[in-house]
Design an enzyme around this catalytic site. Structure first.
Site, PDB file in Angstrom:
ATOM      1  N   LYS A  77       0.854  -1.204   0.000  1.00 47.33           N
ATOM      2  CA  LYS A  77       0.000   0.000   0.000  1.00 47.33           C
ATOM      3  C   LYS A  77       0.881   1.242   0.000  1.00 47.33           C
ATOM      4  O   LYS A  77       1.898   1.292   0.718  1.00 47.33           O
ATOM      5  CB  LYS A  77      -0.895  -0.026   1.240  1.00 47.33           C
TER       6      LYS A  77
ATOM      7  N   SER B 288      -9.772   1.577   2.358  1.00 47.13           N
ATOM      8  CA  SER B 288      -8.926   2.367   1.497  1.00 47.13           C
ATOM      9  C   SER B 288      -7.822   1.569   0.794  1.00 47.13           C
ATOM     10  O   SER B 288      -7.270   2.048  -0.191  1.00 47.13           O
ATOM     11  CB  SER B 288      -8.285   3.500   2.302  1.00 47.13           C
TER      12      SER B 288
ATOM     13  N   SER C  98      -9.793  -0.881   6.494  1.00 48.38           N
ATOM     14  CA  SER C  98      -9.175  -0.765   5.165  1.00 48.38           C
ATOM     15  C   SER C  98      -8.464  -1.999   4.643  1.00 48.38           C
ATOM     16  O   SER C  98      -8.161  -2.057   3.460  1.00 48.38           O
ATOM     17  CB  SER C  98      -8.196   0.403   5.149  1.00 48.38           C
TER      18      SER C  98
HETATM   19  N1  GLN Z   1     -13.364   3.778   5.350  1.00 48.65           N
HETATM   20  C1  GLN Z   1     -12.503   4.149   6.417  1.00 48.65           C
HETATM   21  C2  GLN Z   1     -12.367   5.649   6.433  1.00 48.65           C
HETATM   22  O1  GLN Z   1     -12.713   6.262   5.496  1.00 48.65           O
HETATM   23  C3  GLN Z   1     -11.208   3.459   6.188  1.00 48.65           C
HETATM   24  C4  GLN Z   1     -10.048   3.989   6.948  1.00 48.65           C
HETATM   25  C5  GLN Z   1      -8.860   3.086   6.909  1.00 48.65           C
HETATM   26  O2  GLN Z   1      -8.949   1.973   7.424  1.00 48.65           O
HETATM   27  N2  GLN Z   1      -7.754   3.589   6.382  1.00 48.65           N
HETATM   28  O3  GLN Z   1     -11.939   6.204   7.392  1.00 48.65           O
END
Ligand code: GLN
Length: 488
Positions: free
Chosen positions: A79, A154, A178
């Site tokens: 990532k 994400s 995420s």
């Molecule tokens: N959907 C979550 C957010 O928008 C995901 C965050 C994450 O785990 N990086 O905060």
């Protein structure tokens, strides 16, 4: 034989028995990525030169038969929030578009030391803020199972690159789902470890008290292998545990008979797709057949999980992102700037996307004098209640089982105009992060040809039980072996 669907264990065996070299495997992976990824757009950067150099070194290690690990010579994706020395690390943001770190994150270093081969860096929602990868400031990633649909977020690029066979394992990061949510959308196995199990040093922080780096793989066995490699104490991250990392794969085949699964009743309410519910109920029945007991449990503060998660995220993120001001990392919009304040303003105005700005503003508001007690402090108190919910529920059962999302992957553009609806897709995955407990996501079937994900949630530092129970499921199901047909 199809190289791109090999599990890590299979690839490792082929390398060890010299059926293939790491350079050959790496070349094949890069070639497939160059051919297929323009359709998926899972990679922000393909690191051909670094990959081939690391593969060459891995082959030398294999030839000597010294310092071999299960990851030696294996191609992986990372990532783009995790620092890689000499390889651009953008967080999918304009503000870091040309940022090349001068040091490795601890996880990057551990993987390099193990001999793994970095293929490239994967797309994500900008700074991890989103659930569909559509908040990337660079481009949108597509779901390999259906190119009209999102891969989740994400860590959407990390999940999509796995599903499309463009790496052998990938590394994601889970602040509020995420790893698990995109794993569920793309039919991939992935774990959010216990907070503090894996070092955050070199991870570009979103929420320092929630962030957890975790692997995405083709099955539980591989997931356990990669977690064992990247976990452990790190003097550079004072929140890491000092306790030794178990050899997770040693107890995978222990029977699950007689163990108890808790089903949180608050997670099975209206709003869940019938196809998702059906798949999860079938998974529960599969576990019953394996001799496990099923017990309903309650997580009474579940209704507060989403607001508490987002409020704390806004607050911590607004503080963490203050460092991007045009004077240290990445973009510096100093043209015609009168003074340093002007540089801050212009850089942040040009460099951050809408969702990032929205969250910074809401966070600064929640932390400001007069509102701090009403919002931030209150949310921290409810966070303790969320944590106690899990402790209490897990005191009477071995693990909890729940879906990763209420729906399967939605269409691109379907939720982009409604941030609240986007936040709601995280409803099942966010509570574990304020609580710190580990959770393993597994493929659990299909609904309308799209993958359904489930998660097993465990006690602090008890990843072992999650792997054991997840592995038992994958011995009697083959959902995790299904691959999308794309460009084959
Ligand atoms: N959907 C979550 C957010 O928008 C995901 C965050 C994450 O785990 N990086 O905060």
């Amino acid at each position: 034989m199809q190289l791109h669907t090999l599990t890590l264990r299979e690839a490792s065996e082929m390398l060890a028995t010299k059926q293939i070299s790491s350079v050959e495997l790496t070349q094949a992976t890069l070639q497939r990525a160059h051919e297929i990824d323009p359709k998926i757009q899972s990679y922000v950067t393909l690191a051909d030169d670094v990959a081939l150099e690391q593969a060459k070194q891995a082959d030398e290690r294999i030839a000597k038969g010294k310092d071999l690990t299960p990851l030696t010579g294996i191609p992986f994706a990372m990532k783009d929030a995790i620092s890689t020395r000499g390889v651009r690390t953008t967080c999918s943001s304009k503000i870091l578009e040309n940022y090349v770190p001068q040091y490795n994150a601890t996880v990057t270093q551990k993987l390099a030391d193990a001999g793994a081969v970095l293929i490239g860096k994967t797309n994500m929602d900008e700074f991890g803020m989103g659930s569909s990868c559509e908040n990337s400031a660079l481009f949108k990633t597509r779901n390999p199972w259906n190119l009209e649909r999102v891969p989740g977020g994400s860590s959407g690029g990390a999940a999509a690159s796995m599903a499309a066979g463009l790496c052998n394992f990938s590394i994601g990061e889970d602040t509020g789902g995420s790893v698990r949510m995109p794993a569920g959308f793309c039919n991939v196995t992935g774990i959010k470890p216990t907070y503090g199990r894996v070092s955050r040093y070199g991870l570009i922080s979103l929420v320092s008290s929630f962030d957890c780096i975790g692997p995405m793989t083709r099955d539980v066995y591989d997931c356990a292998t990669v977690l064992e490699t990247i976990a452990g104490h790190d003097p550079q991250d004072s929140t890491t545990f000092n306790s030794p990392v178990p050899q997770y794969n040693q107890n995978l085949n222990k029977t699950v008979k007689g163990m108890t699964i808790g089903i949180p009743k608050e997670y099975f309410v209206s709003g869940m797709d019938a196809g998702v519910e059906n798949a999860i109920q079938q998974a529960i029945r599969t576990y019953e057949k394996l001799g496990m007991k099923i017990q309903e449990v309650s997580l009474p503060h579940t209704q507060y999980a989403l607001p508490v998660y987002y409020l704390l995220l806004f607050a911590e993120a607004s503080s963490n992102l203050a460092r991007f001001d045009g004077t240290r990392f990445g973009l510096s919009a100093s043209e015609n700037a009168k003074d340093v304040i002007d540089i801050y303003l212009q850089t942040r105005h040009e460099g951050f996307g809408d969702e990032v700005k929205r969250r910074i503003m809401l966070g600064a508001y929640a932390l400001s004098a007069g509102y701090y007690d009403a919002y931030y402090l209150k949310a921290q108190k409810v966070r303790t209640l969320l944590r106690r919910d899990f402790e209490l529920a897990l005191s009477s059962v071995d693990i909890l089982l729940a879906p990763t999302s209420p729906t399967t992957a939605f269409k691109l553009g379907e939720k982009t105009n409604n941030p609240l609806e986007m936040y709601l897709s995280d409803i099942y995955v966010v509570a574990t992060n304020p609580a710190g407990v580990p959770a393993l996501a597994l493929p659990a079937g299909f609904s309308n040809n799209m993958p359904v994900g489930m998660q097993l949630i465990g006690k602090h530092l008890d990843e072992q039980t999650l792997f054991q129970v997840g592995h038992a499921y994958q011995q009697v199901t083959d959902w995790h072996k299904q691959n999308p047909v794309i460009g084959d």
